[in-house]
Design a protein around this motif. Structure first.
Motif, mmCIF file in Angstrom:
data_model
loop_
_atom_site.group_PDB
_atom_site.id
_atom_site.type_symbol
_atom_site.label_atom_id
_atom_site.label_comp_id
_atom_site.label_asym_id
_atom_site.label_seq_id
_atom_site.Cartn_x
_atom_site.Cartn_y
_atom_site.Cartn_z
ATOM 1 N N THR A 47 93.717 9.989 7.517
ATOM 2 C CA THR A 47 94.740 11.015 7.534
ATOM 3 C C THR A 47 94.116 12.341 7.944
ATOM 4 O O THR A 47 92.918 12.439 8.177
ATOM 5 C CB THR A 47 95.370 11.159 6.142
ATOM 6 N N GLN B 282 96.321 5.562 10.588
ATOM 7 C CA GLN B 282 95.988 5.105 9.243
ATOM 8 C C GLN B 282 96.932 3.971 8.850
ATOM 9 O O GLN B 282 98.141 4.175 8.715
ATOM 10 C CB GLN B 282 96.114 6.245 8.235
ATOM 11 N N GLU C 23 102.218 14.738 11.894
ATOM 12 C CA GLU C 23 102.131 13.345 11.464
ATOM 13 C C GLU C 23 103.506 12.686 11.470
ATOM 14 O O GLU C 23 104.525 13.332 11.179
ATOM 15 C CB GLU C 23 101.527 13.240 10.062
ATOM 16 N N LYS D 267 104.675 9.607 7.499
ATOM 17 C CA LYS D 267 103.930 10.141 6.368
ATOM 18 C C LYS D 267 104.508 9.608 5.069
ATOM 19 O O LYS D 267 105.725 9.642 4.855
ATOM 20 C CB LYS D 267 103.989 11.667 6.373
#
Length: 822
Positions: A266, A612, A656, A659
């Protein structure tokens, strides 16, 4: 310019004017001057020396590390000679003179920060020097080791790019909590370290040891934990928050995305814990401490050569802690054991192998605090000692790790390292905490216990291969590192009924008089099994190109293949449900540029993408899709006093998608916290940090961080994490006071945090801005024995560590310790 490994230090040798044209590079290298140094201090500052009689080159290396002084000498002139034993609190010149007695080598001259040595008699058995005199300059590049340096910073770190760069040369925000800093402040576990690190926040909603104390950086939870540069478990990574610091030399923290070195990550931070290594000279230390709430702890650390030649070295670290808490019924016990061996298999080949065991056991453990609101919607007010834990709740976190590393250095300056690591982690938590419902003000009724049982035993195997070195191109020298990693994590665990249990009432009769004795633990036999098999294969490369004397370009990429398979089986039906997630050929690029403005200041910029694979689950038990995004950072850095003081200022922006955002008081089918995926999140902020030596005997670490995290509509996210955090800690050695008096103190400040829509009245829980002040003093009773006192929360500040329930920070406390060092 050539680079090679000599005497355990990286030495850069340069031919000076006057050397005969045509003299071979081999002759130049064989006569190179080795500079054996740790982070440097003033040459005439007294230091504690513990150097065993041993080969002279090894003895000089120990002297350099313990004094911080630079030594210039011809390697050929010290070969075959021995150094004498040196012990005690001495001036560096006096200690060096004692070390050289009878060796045939003497101090030829003294320079700022160091000494030049010269042979005045042939070595025993030598026919005399066979090499022509060679005049060479050399400069040490520290491997980053911080113990016994007295410093609050380090001179080298590779966590961000894999390249051994100074903090100033790294185009990302890097903080280091050194061994000295941990000892000064009594930082014994990772959450202690995080609470003192620039830009990091511990949002502690319950006792450490569960999943309710996430560490945040730049508005996002940290899930990248590393040991010696190798990433640990992908899933349930919060178990590493309870790591004890006894076996680590330092903790390096890179804020921002670190996918280049992790393969995923992240935009929060990567926390790299660097193990202690065997020492070439004998050294030993022991520490005992006692403090508030029946806190007792003992540490032992012994290391040094195991044979006469010093080619085999070892180290043993052990710690035992037995402590109660300011919270009723909470008892925390820790056991740490770490052993490591290091062998010189050949002049340029080193083998290191080690084994560590950590146990963190808590009873009276609560995942959360007591309810924050009465049933009428008004706020509750508890004593800081009031516990939400029933007598039967506990948390056990055990971790066993073994590793083998082989390092090979080549004459052309390149190095090859192969590492194999196996980590077996065991987590068993009988969860119980009185946070369900809201009490009736008059009767104390209306509160229940959240109860479940979690048990995990993941096993992780990692194989990593890395090569790094320098190469020439277009008349300049550049740096390159390449590597590959295979990681596999497997888990097979029982599953239990979560939160509600047939035939069991969770009700507490009166929470205001509750002593944790009722109700008894629910009957909760295993109802099934769950298994996971996660594999990751990746390769990366990172290069630093020196375009000009002032401009360096850093570029790299990692390619990752990842898969995670899970299987859940019900004991009642025998039905097995499986899932398979995978990503193939995921490329994570990295680009950075560093421009030296002058001898002390640099400006930098960096960019990387984010990938991720997530272990968080939705309310229906499905895994969230992988996190995606990008991160940009601009900054300026300064390094002063030969890198003993580092300054950095950075601005950043992160975007992002997918999330994971926690849903308050909502759980997945397996009892874990439930999350929802949110795309278009944006994090922006800036950070300032100054760490290192301001003057002789004066160390400081201070920082300020400001962050704003918002969703795609501009609404703030993670409002239970402060937007602004300031931290300061400093220590000063008072000269001329006995054998040595050090005083220190620090301050941690954060702005307000809040959570909306809590309690029956859907109120906003607010913890206002607050500051906590700590003090420290350490006095040397003798050159080897010290006494220290740490006073935490000097003004006994009352504050909540998170919003959502009533969990308070620790009241004022004191610890007293005795340290013995050889």
């Amino acid at each position: 310019m050539r680079t090679r490994r000599m005497g355990g230090a990286r030495v850069r040798a340069m031919e000076q004017a006057g050397m005969a044209r045509g003299q071979s590079a081999a002759l130049l290298l064989s006569g190179a001057l080795a500079v054996l140094a740790a982070p440097q201090v003033q040459a005439q500052q007294p230091a504690q020396f513990e150097i065993a009689a041993q080969p002279l080159a090894a003895a000089l290396g120990a002297f350099g590390r313990q004094s911080g002084a630079q030594l210039l000498f011809d390697e050929a002139e010290v070969a075959g000679r021995r150094g004498q034993t040196v012990q005690g609190l001495l001036l560096p010149r006096e200690a060096l003179a004692r070390l050289l007695v009878g060796s045939g080598v003497a101090i030829a001259s003294e320079r700022a920060g160091g000494y030049v040595l010269k042979a005045v008699a042939p070595a025993e058995g030598s026919a005399g020097a066979a090499l022509a005199p060679v005049t060479v300059k050399a400069q040490a590049l520290s491997d980053g080791t911080t113990e016994r340096s007295g410093s609050y910073t380090t001179r080298s770190t590779a966590t961000a790019t894999g390249l051994p760069l100074s903090i100033r040369e790294t185009p990302q925000s890097v903080s280091v909590i050194t061994r000295q800093r941990m000892e000064d402040q009594g930082l014994t576990q990772l959450t202690d370290v995080a609470a003192q690190t620039a830009g990091l926040v511990v949002a502690q909603g319950g006792n450490v040891g569960s999943d309710s104390s996430p560490i945040y950086s730049r508005g996002f939870a940290v899930d990248n934990y590393m040991v010696d540069g190798i990433k640990m478990l992908e899933s349930y990574s919060s178990i590493f928050q309870s790591q004890d610091m006894a076996l680590y030399d330092r903790v390096e923290i890179v804020r921002g995305a670190t996918g280049l070195m992790n393969g995923s990550g992240t935009a929060s931070a990567a926390i790299n814990m660097v193990r202690k290594k065997p020492t070439r000279a004998f050294q030993a230390s022991a520490r005992v401490e006692a403090g508030s709430w029946d806190h007792y702890r003992a540490d032992v650390d012994v290391g040094g050569p195991l044979n006469a030649a010093g080619s085999l070295r070892g180290r043993l670290v052990a710690a035992k802690q037995d402590a109660k808490s300011y919270i009723d019924r909470l008892q925390e016990d820790r056991t740490v054991l770490y052993g490591v061996l290091e062998a010189d298999l050949a002049p340029h080949t080193l083998l290191r192998a080690g084994l560590s065991e950590q146990r963190h056991d808590s009873t009276g453990h609560a995942r959360g605090g007591l309810p924050a609101y009465y049933s009428d919607g008004t706020r509750t007010h508890w004593a800081r000692s009031d516990s939400a834990a029933p007598n039967w709740s506990y948390s056990k976190r055990h971790s066993t790790s073994g590793f083998v590393a082989l390092d090979r250095a080549f004459d052309n300056g390149w190095e090859l390292q192969a590492t194999a690591m196996r980590t077996v982690t065991f987590s068993d938590e009988l969860v119980g905490y009185a946070s369900a419902g809201n009490p009736v003000r008059e009767t104390g009724a209306g509160v229940g216990i959240w109860a479940t049982h979690w048990e995990y035993k993941p096993r992780q195997n990692v194989l990593a291969l890395q090569a790094k070195g320098s190469f020439g191109l277009f008349g300049r020298e550049h740096d390159l590192v390449v590597g590959a990693t295979h990681a596999r994590t497997q888990r097979h665990s029982p599953s239990y009924t979560n939160w509600t249990h047939a035939g069991w009432s969770n009700a507490i009769d009166n929470i205001t008089t509750w002593d944790g004795s009722s109700p008894a633990a629910p009957p909760n036999p295993a109802v099934g099994t769950n298994a996971m098999d996660e594999r990751s294969n990746s390769a990366f490369a990172s290069v630093r190109l020196r375009a000009t004397d002032a401009l360096s370009l850093i570029a790299g990429a990692r390619v990752t293949d990842w898969r995670r398979g899970t299987a859940s089986t019900s004991n009642r039906t025998g039905v097995t449900t499986t899932t398979l997630l995978r990503e193939t050929g995921e490329v994570i690029p990295y680009a950075g540029v560093v421009f030296d403005l002058d001898a002390h200041w640099s400006a930098y910029a960096s960019y990387t993408t984010i990938f991720q694979a997530q272990s968080q689950k939705t309310v229906d038990g499905k895994y969230l899709d992988p996190l995606m995004g990008n991160s940009r950072e601009l900054g300026i850095k300064g390094a002063f006093f030969d890198d003993r003081l580092n300054f950095s200022a950075a601005v950043y922006e992160t975007q992002e998608d997918n999330k994971a955002i926690a849903i308050t008081d909502t759980f997945a089918p397996d009892g874990a916290q439930a999350y929802e995926a949110m795309s278009g999140t944006r994090s922006r902020g800036f950070e300032l940090e100054l760490a290192g030596q301001l003057a002789r005997g004066w160390e400081v670490s201070t920082s300020f961080a400001r962050n704003q995290t918002r969703d795609r509509l501009g609404a703030p996210l993670n409002t239970n994490v402060p937007q602004s955090v300031a931290k300061l800690y400093t220590s000063y050695r008072l000269p001329g006071v006995g054998h040595g008096l050090v005083v220190g103190g620090g301050l941690r400040w954060q702005n307000r945090i809040y959570t909306d829509n809590l309690g029956p009245a859907r109120a906003t829980f607010v913890q206002g801005a607050y500051a906590v002040v700590d003090l420290m003093a350490r006095y040397a009773l003798t050159p080897k024995l010290q006494v220290s006192v740490n006073l935490q929360n000097l003004f006994d500040k009352w504050y909540y560590t998170s919003t959502g329930n009533s969990y308070y920070g620790a009241p004022r406390s004191v610890r007293v310790a005795l340290d013995l060092r050889y």
